[in-house]
Design a protein around this motif. Structure first.
Motif, short mmCIF file in Angstrom:
data_model
loop_
_atom_site.label_atom_id
_atom_site.label_comp_id
_atom_site.label_asym_id
_atom_site.label_seq_id
_atom_site.Cartn_x
_atom_site.Cartn_y
_atom_site.Cartn_z
N ALA A 74 0.89 -1.26 0.04
CA ALA A 74 -0.09 -0.10 0.03
C ALA A 74 1.00 1.36 0.02
CB ALA A 74 -0.87 -0.10 1.06
N LEU A 75 0.56 2.35 -0.87
CA LEU A 75 1.31 3.29 -0.80
C LEU A 75 0.69 4.62 0.04
CD1 LEU A 75 1.91 3.69 -4.64
CD2 LEU A 75 3.27 2.53 -3.03
N SER A 76 1.42 5.29 0.44
CA SER A 76 0.99 6.60 1.40
C SER A 76 0.29 7.85 0.38
CB SER A 76 2.27 7.56 1.96
OG SER A 76 3.27 7.82 1.16
N PRO A 77 -0.55 8.60 0.82
CA PRO A 77 -0.94 9.74 -0.24
C PRO A 77 0.29 10.22 -1.02
CG PRO A 77 -2.04 9.78 2.01
CD PRO A 77 -0.90 8.86 2.06
N VAL A 78 1.34 10.79 -0.56
CA VAL A 78 2.40 11.24 -1.14
C VAL A 78 3.04 10.48 -2.22
CG1 VAL A 78 4.65 12.45 -1.11
CG2 VAL A 78 2.90 13.00 0.73
N GLU A 79 3.11 9.12 -1.93
CA GLU A 79 3.67 8.13 -2.86
C GLU A 79 2.63 8.17 -3.92
OE1 GLU A 79 6.48 4.81 -0.34
OE2 GLU A 79 4.01 4.91 -0.06
N ILE A 80 1.51 8.11 -3.79
CA ILE A 80 0.34 7.99 -4.60
C ILE A 80 0.69 9.42 -5.47
CG2 ILE A 80 -2.17 7.93 -5.29
CD1 ILE A 80 -2.47 6.40 -3.03
N ARG A 81 0.56 10.44 -5.02
CA ARG A 81 0.71 11.67 -5.85
C ARG A 81 2.13 11.70 -6.58
NH1 ARG A 81 1.87 17.22 -3.50
NH2 ARG A 81 3.96 16.63 -3.89
N ASN A 82 3.30 11.14 -6.13
CA ASN A 82 4.56 10.97 -6.88
C ASN A 82 4.20 10.21 -8.16
OD1 ASN A 82 5.58 12.50 -5.08
ND2 ASN A 82 6.63 11.00 -3.96
N GLU A 83 3.47 9.08 -7.85
CA GLU A 83 3.29 8.24 -9.16
C GLU A 83 2.40 8.91 -10.24
OE1 GLU A 83 5.31 5.81 -9.37
OE2 GLU A 83 5.74 4.98 -7.59
N VAL A 84 1.50 9.56 -9.63
CA VAL A 84 0.43 10.09 -10.67
C VAL A 84 1.03 11.09 -11.30
CG1 VAL A 84 -1.46 11.68 -11.03
CG2 VAL A 84 -1.73 9.58 -9.56
N ASP A 85 2.01 11.94 -10.93
CA ASP A 85 2.89 13.15 -11.55
C ASP A 85 3.95 12.47 -12.54
OD1 ASP A 85 2.21 15.38 -10.55
OD2 ASP A 85 2.90 15.04 -8.72
N THR A 86 4.67 11.39 -12.00
CA THR A 86 5.43 10.81 -12.67
C THR A 86 4.80 10.18 -14.00
OG1 THR A 86 6.87 10.05 -10.91
CG2 THR A 86 7.12 8.47 -12.90
N PHE A 87 3.58 9.25 -14.08
CA PHE A 87 2.89 8.88 -15.16
C PHE A 87 2.18 9.85 -16.05
CE2 PHE A 87 3.52 4.00 -15.18
CZ PHE A 87 4.11 3.98 -14.06
N LEU A 88 1.71 11.07 -15.35
CA LEU A 88 1.48 12.03 -16.25
C LEU A 88 2.43 12.43 -17.19
CD1 LEU A 88 -0.96 14.38 -14.17
CD2 LEU A 88 -1.41 13.29 -16.14
N PHE A 89 3.51 12.64 -16.60
CA PHE A 89 4.62 13.29 -17.34
C PHE A 89 5.20 12.10 -18.26
CE2 PHE A 89 9.54 13.35 -17.41
CZ PHE A 89 9.46 14.36 -18.50
N ALA A 90 5.64 10.99 -17.89
CA ALA A 90 6.23 9.97 -18.68
C ALA A 90 5.22 9.53 -19.59
CB ALA A 90 6.86 8.96 -17.71
N GLY A 91 4.02 9.43 -19.32
CA GLY A 91 3.00 8.81 -20.16
C GLY A 91 2.47 9.80 -21.50
N HIS A 92 2.97 11.20 -21.51
CA HIS A 92 2.46 11.92 -22.44
C HIS A 92 3.48 12.60 -22.90
CE1 HIS A 92 2.39 15.79 -20.66
NE2 HIS A 92 2.32 16.38 -21.67
N ASP A 93 4.56 13.03 -22.42
CA ASP A 93 5.39 13.82 -23.02
C ASP A 93 6.37 13.11 -24.03
OD1 ASP A 93 6.61 16.64 -22.83
OD2 ASP A 93 8.57 15.48 -22.23
N THR A 94 6.58 11.95 -23.80
CA THR A 94 7.29 10.89 -24.61
C THR A 94 6.83 10.59 -25.94
OG1 THR A 94 6.21 9.25 -23.34
CG2 THR A 94 8.57 9.80 -22.63
N THR A 95 5.44 10.00 -25.83
CA THR A 95 4.55 9.56 -26.81
C THR A 95 4.23 10.83 -27.82
OG1 THR A 95 2.68 9.88 -25.46
CG2 THR A 95 3.34 7.75 -25.87
N ALA A 96 4.14 12.03 -27.11
CA ALA A 96 3.86 13.23 -27.98
C ALA A 96 5.12 13.53 -28.76
CB ALA A 96 3.56 14.39 -27.02
N SER A 97 6.23 13.33 -28.31
CA SER A 97 7.63 13.54 -28.88
C SER A 97 7.79 12.56 -30.26
CB SER A 97 8.64 13.53 -27.97
OG SER A 97 9.99 13.66 -28.72
N GLY A 98 7.63 11.38 -29.80
CA GLY A 98 7.67 10.19 -30.64
C GLY A 98 6.43 10.36 -32.11
N ILE A 99 5.43 10.52 -31.76
CA ILE A 99 4.50 10.76 -32.84
C ILE A 99 4.79 11.93 -33.57
CG2 ILE A 99 2.05 11.22 -33.21
CD1 ILE A 99 1.25 9.82 -30.66
#
Ligand code: HEM
Length: 500
Positions: A295-320
């Motif tokens: 189980a993750l703490s609220p801050v750990e959850i926010r860190n993962e959301v920020d990480t995936f928001l960034f890694a999940g869109h900035d990279t594919t935007a560049s590739g496409i």
């Protein structure tokens, strides 16, 4: 008097530590191939022209002089070893060397902590292992399949916007269009979050990411800003922290909305979400039971959301974006993609899961664009053990930059590396390549968790765009690459689209 003595002793001790460390580094690193000029203030950082076309030309020159690796100084006492040949990259990635952490050497990754926290990209050790174990199921094929509907519908929204420019015969900035499409995709797929990010005039989130990435990159070339306290007080540092706050507001909003949905769900709905095979990324984070060791703490959850928001869109935007841009410069390949897409899809507008494997030439173009405009130009590791590569001893504890752009342009590895030629990636040829020659998604334990997600999204978007429009570059527009954390265009990509 005693105060002056204490200050003198402290300053003397710090200086002594620096000098000793410097002498040690000189002995270990100056024997490695590298840049000849060294400044006691900046190391060799001032030799590098910057994150621009000139910087890439500088890298090409280095490649000609040093085949496997070279060392450089990111500051007076910050040696970095760059590796960019399959023979030098392989042992580093195979060694499971961790991401760099702050120590005597500055850590370029730590500079991203105020924004991304210790999410999957920046964490190490047991923290990383726990998150990776928890999140890997979110990228299982069963989860990825239904995302095809999201890729298609988000691409439709983008294509409607493109159509409006096409009707007016107006050039438009492609990167911005694709950036918002990619954000829409990750928001819906990973967070079940519906937004109007593609159609709204508010670009504050995507603009904040571009600025954060730029500020982070600039800081890595400014030794005076390596120190966190000095950076916090600088104008750029203040702006960086302001933008972190803005992105955190976005992630907190996403989390709060999903918690509300889960709390308001009745027992049957909740049961459906918990047991369904297609539990999304955020549900996985939120629904691990509090007594679960994962189980993750609220801050750990926010860190993962920020990480995936960034890694999940900035990279594919560049590739496409770089794939579509590459096709504007090569109408013959664009036509071949069009023919393939037409053959595979017929009259359909929707790309289906089973189409993906048949889009062979489209995939070859995407791969070649990810080589030419390496989506993530470099990544860094810290060696836990010394490595000997072609007779060069890289000491334990070294900060090693795996220069993916240089690996993908190494003339000792690629014929005519500056030419866009998708045929290099014909399956008959790719199977003959060194497995460590083309690494857009890195390799080893810390490889990209989202690579299948990304490739599927890229194939759908490229196929649908080329099926609908013939693209060309606005002839008055000069395209310049900016190799930051992800590869960006300096002044965008001005494109014209005419209907097929
Ligand atoms: C064209 C698209 C993409 C490219 C080229 C790419 C590339 C990479 C690379 C090179 C790394 C290694 C980073 C490092 O060692 O510091 C990485 C890691 C990562 N990527 Fe991607 N990526 C892409 C898309 C995505 C997507 C769509 C997601 C999420 C949905 C994602 C999530 C991540 C995460 C979380 C990591 C850290 C993995 C770990 O350390 O366990 N990436 N990616």
């Amino acid at each position: 008097m005693w105060l002056e003595t204490v200050i003198a002793v402290v300053v003397g001790a710090i200086l002594w530590r620096y000098l000793r460390q410097y002498a040690e580094y000189r002995r270990q690193y100056f024997i490695l191939p590298g840049h000849d000029r060294y400044s006691y203030l900046y190391g060799s950082i001032k030799l590098y022209p910057g994150f621009n076309e000139e910087g890439l030309a500088f890298d090409m020159d280095t490649l000609k002089r040093h085949k496997y690796l070279c060392h450089w100084w990111a500051g007076p006492v910050t040696p970095v070893v760059s590796v960019y040949h399959p023979d030098s990259v392989h042992p580093v990635l195979k060694s499971s060397a961790p991401k760099p952490r702050s120590s005597f050497l500055v850590s370029f990754y730590d500079m991203g902590l105020p924004w991304l926290g210790e999410g999957l990209i920046l964490s190490n050790g047991s923290k990383w292992a726990k998150s990776r174990r928890l999140l890997t199921p979110a990228f299982h094929f069963d989860i990825l399949k239904p995302y095809m509907a999201v890729y298609n519908s988000c691409a439709n929204t983008m294509l409607t916007k493109m159509e409006a420019f096409s009707v007016k015969e107006e050039a438009f900035e492609l990167f911005d269009l694709i950036d918002k499409l990619a954000l829409d995709v990750i928001l819906q797929c990973a967070f079940s979050y519906q937004s109007d990010c593609q159609t709204s005039s508010d670009s504050s989130y995507t603009a904040a990411i571009v600025e954060l990435v730029t500020l982070w990159g600039e800081r890595t070339l400014s030794p005076l800003h390596f120190n966190d306290t000095l950076y916090k007080w600088s104008a750029k540092g203040k702006r960086f922290y302001e933008l972190c706050k803005l992105t955190h507001q976005m992630s907190e909003q996403i989390i709060a909305k999903r918690i509300e949905t889960l709390e308001n769900a009745d027992e049957t709905e909740l049961q459906k979400i918990v047991s369904k095979k297609t539990k999304d990324f955020l549900d996985i984070l939120l629904l691990t039971r509090t007594d679960d060791k994962d189980a993750l703490s609220p801050v750990e959850i926010r860190n993962e959301v920020d990480t995936f928001l960034f890694a999940g869109h900035d990279t594919t935007a560049s590739g496409i974006s770089w794939t579509l841009y590459s096709l504007t410069g090569h109408p013959e390949y664009q036509e071949k993609v069009y023919q393939e897409v037409k053959d595979v899809m017929g009259d359909r507008d929707t790309v289906q899961w089973t189409d993906l494997a048949s889009l062979e030439f489209t995939t070859m173009c995407i791969k070649e664009a990810m080589r030419m405009y390496s989506t993530v130009p470099s990544i860094i590791r810290t060696l836990e053990e010394q490595l000997v590569i072609h007779g060069h001893r890289i000491p334990k504890g070294s900060m090693v930059a795996i220069q993916l752009w240089m690996l993908h342009h190494n003339p000792h590895v690629w014929e005519e590396p500056l030419t866009f030629d998708p045929n290099r990636f014909h399956p008959d040829k790719q199977c003959l390549m060194d497995p460590f020659q083309f690494l857009p998604f890195s390799a080893g334990a810390r490889n990209c968790i989202g690579q299948n997600f990304a490739l599927n999204e890229m194939k759908v978007t490229v196929a649908k765009t080329i099926k609908r429009f013939r693209l060309s570059l606005d002839p008055s527009h000069e395209v310049r690459q900016v190799p930051l954390i992800t590869m960006k265009p300096e002044n965008g990509l001005m494109i014209q689209a005419s209907p097929r």
